[in-house]
Design an enzyme around this catalytic site. Structure first.
Site, PDB file in Angstrom:
ATOM      1  N   GLU A  89      15.908  21.645 -12.967  1.00 50.20           N
ATOM      2  CA  GLU A  89      17.250  21.142 -13.299  1.00 50.20           C
ATOM      3  C   GLU A  89      18.294  22.234 -13.105  1.00 50.20           C
ATOM      4  O   GLU A  89      19.363  22.019 -12.525  1.00 50.20           O
ATOM      5  CB  GLU A  89      17.297  20.671 -14.764  1.00 50.20           C
ATOM      6  N   CYS A 102      14.032  20.724 -20.626  1.00 51.16           N
ATOM      7  CA  CYS A 102      13.889  21.700 -21.717  1.00 51.16           C
ATOM      8  C   CYS A 102      15.254  21.949 -22.367  1.00 51.16           C
ATOM      9  O   CYS A 102      16.307  21.567 -21.840  1.00 51.16           O
ATOM     10  CB  CYS A 102      13.287  22.998 -21.190  1.00 51.16           C
ATOM     11  N   CYS A 157      17.889  23.825 -20.218  1.00 50.51           N
ATOM     12  CA  CYS A 157      18.501  22.974 -19.182  1.00 50.51           C
ATOM     13  C   CYS A 157      19.494  21.998 -19.803  1.00 50.51           C
ATOM     14  O   CYS A 157      20.556  21.732 -19.229  1.00 50.51           O
ATOM     15  CB  CYS A 157      17.421  22.235 -18.397  1.00 50.51           C
ATOM     16  N   GLU A 184       8.877  29.796 -10.262  1.00 52.39           N
ATOM     17  CA  GLU A 184       8.280  30.703 -11.250  1.00 52.39           C
ATOM     18  C   GLU A 184       8.262  32.140 -10.737  1.00 52.39           C
ATOM     19  O   GLU A 184       8.640  32.426  -9.595  1.00 52.39           O
ATOM     20  CB  GLU A 184       6.880  30.198 -11.613  1.00 52.39           C
ATOM     21  N   ASN A 212      11.337  23.777  -9.727  1.00 57.66           N
ATOM     22  CA  ASN A 212      11.103  24.955 -10.569  1.00 57.66           C
ATOM     23  C   ASN A 212      10.592  26.104  -9.709  1.00 57.66           C
ATOM     24  O   ASN A 212       9.854  25.903  -8.739  1.00 57.66           O
ATOM     25  CB  ASN A 212      10.166  24.655 -11.750  1.00 57.66           C
TER      26      ASN A 212
HETATM   27  N1  THU Z   1      10.130  23.211 -16.169  1.00 58.96           N
HETATM   28  C1  THU Z   1      11.161  22.662 -15.465  1.00 58.96           C
HETATM   29  O1  THU Z   1      11.301  22.897 -14.256  1.00 58.96           O
HETATM   30  N2  THU Z   1      12.041  21.882 -16.136  1.00 58.96           N
HETATM   31  C2  THU Z   1      11.976  21.609 -17.467  1.00 58.96           C
HETATM   32  O2  THU Z   1      12.909  21.049 -18.022  1.00 58.96           O
HETATM   33  C3  THU Z   1      10.776  21.979 -18.212  1.00 58.96           C
HETATM   34  C4  THU Z   1       9.910  23.009 -17.575  1.00 58.96           C
HETATM   35  C5  THU Z   1       9.194  24.104 -15.461  1.00 58.96           C
HETATM   36  C6  THU Z   1       9.290  25.538 -15.876  1.00 58.96           C
HETATM   37  C7  THU Z   1       7.912  26.043 -15.520  1.00 58.96           C
HETATM   38  O3  THU Z   1       7.907  26.430 -14.152  1.00 58.96           O
HETATM   39  C8  THU Z   1       7.017  24.829 -15.673  1.00 58.96           C
HETATM   40  O4  THU Z   1       7.872  23.703 -15.703  1.00 58.96           O
HETATM   41  C9  THU Z   1       6.151  24.855 -16.919  1.00 58.96           C
HETATM   42  O5  THU Z   1       6.922  25.078 -18.035  1.00 58.96           O
END
Ligand code: THU
Length: 147
Positions: free
Chosen positions: A64, A100, A103, A53, A51
């Site tokens: 993902e 999520c 994704c 940000e 991830n």
């Molecule tokens: N996040 C993911 O990388 N994948 C997911 O399917 C759920 C959330 C990340 C996004 C954000 O950087 C952190 O988790 C908190 O939501």
């Protein structure tokens, strides 16, 4: 009967290991929640993702999708499985981290939901493996536009 590629225990563990390594690159100074993914293409290539940000929050990209976009951006579009690990900042993976909705929808664009395998892992030994269809029942995908 469900057709598809059955992964061996070793292949699953290898994919989880790559997801765990990818998680170390997580850029998550806002949520402090670190996610790693490893996307296995049908040609055998593995695309790691983490991830990423952003100070403006909404440009954040999930692990993902990072993995998917890396693959698609180099011309790879056929996939077998994805392993996902996520937990609050720190070395330990303490929980299962499910993909999520956004994704899941990106997976739906490129994968056959009946056969694509989603591996959600808490350790190399503890994981859940299910099809995309289990995670996104009645999903909307490219095929729906051609009906
Ligand atoms: N996040 C993911 O990388 N994948 C997911 O399917 C759920 C959330 C990340 C996004 C954000 O950087 C952190 O988790 C908190 O939501």
């Amino acid at each position: 009967m469900k057709e598809g590629y059955i992964m061996t225990e070793n292949q699953i563990k290898e994919l989880i290991k790559i997801a765990v390594a990818a998680r170390k690159n997580s850029y998550s100074p806002y949520s402090h929640y670190q996610v790693g993914a490893a996307l296995l293409a049908t040609n055998g290539q593995v695309f790691p993702g983490c991830n990423i940000e952003n100070a403006a929050y909404t440009p954040t990209n999930c692990a993902e999708r990072t993995a998917f976009f890396k693959a698609v951006s180099v011309g790879v579009r056929d996939f077998t499985a994805i392993a996902i690990v996520g937990s609050p900042e720190g070395d330990e993976i303490t929980q299962c981290s499910y993909p999520c909705g956004v994704c899941r929808q990106v997976m739906m664009e490129f994968c056959n939901p009946e056969v694509f395998q989603v591996i959600v892992a808490r350790s190399l030994e503890e994981y859940e493996i299910r099809t995309l269809k289990d995670f996104l029942p009645e999903g909307f995908g490219p095929a729906n536009l051609n009906q």
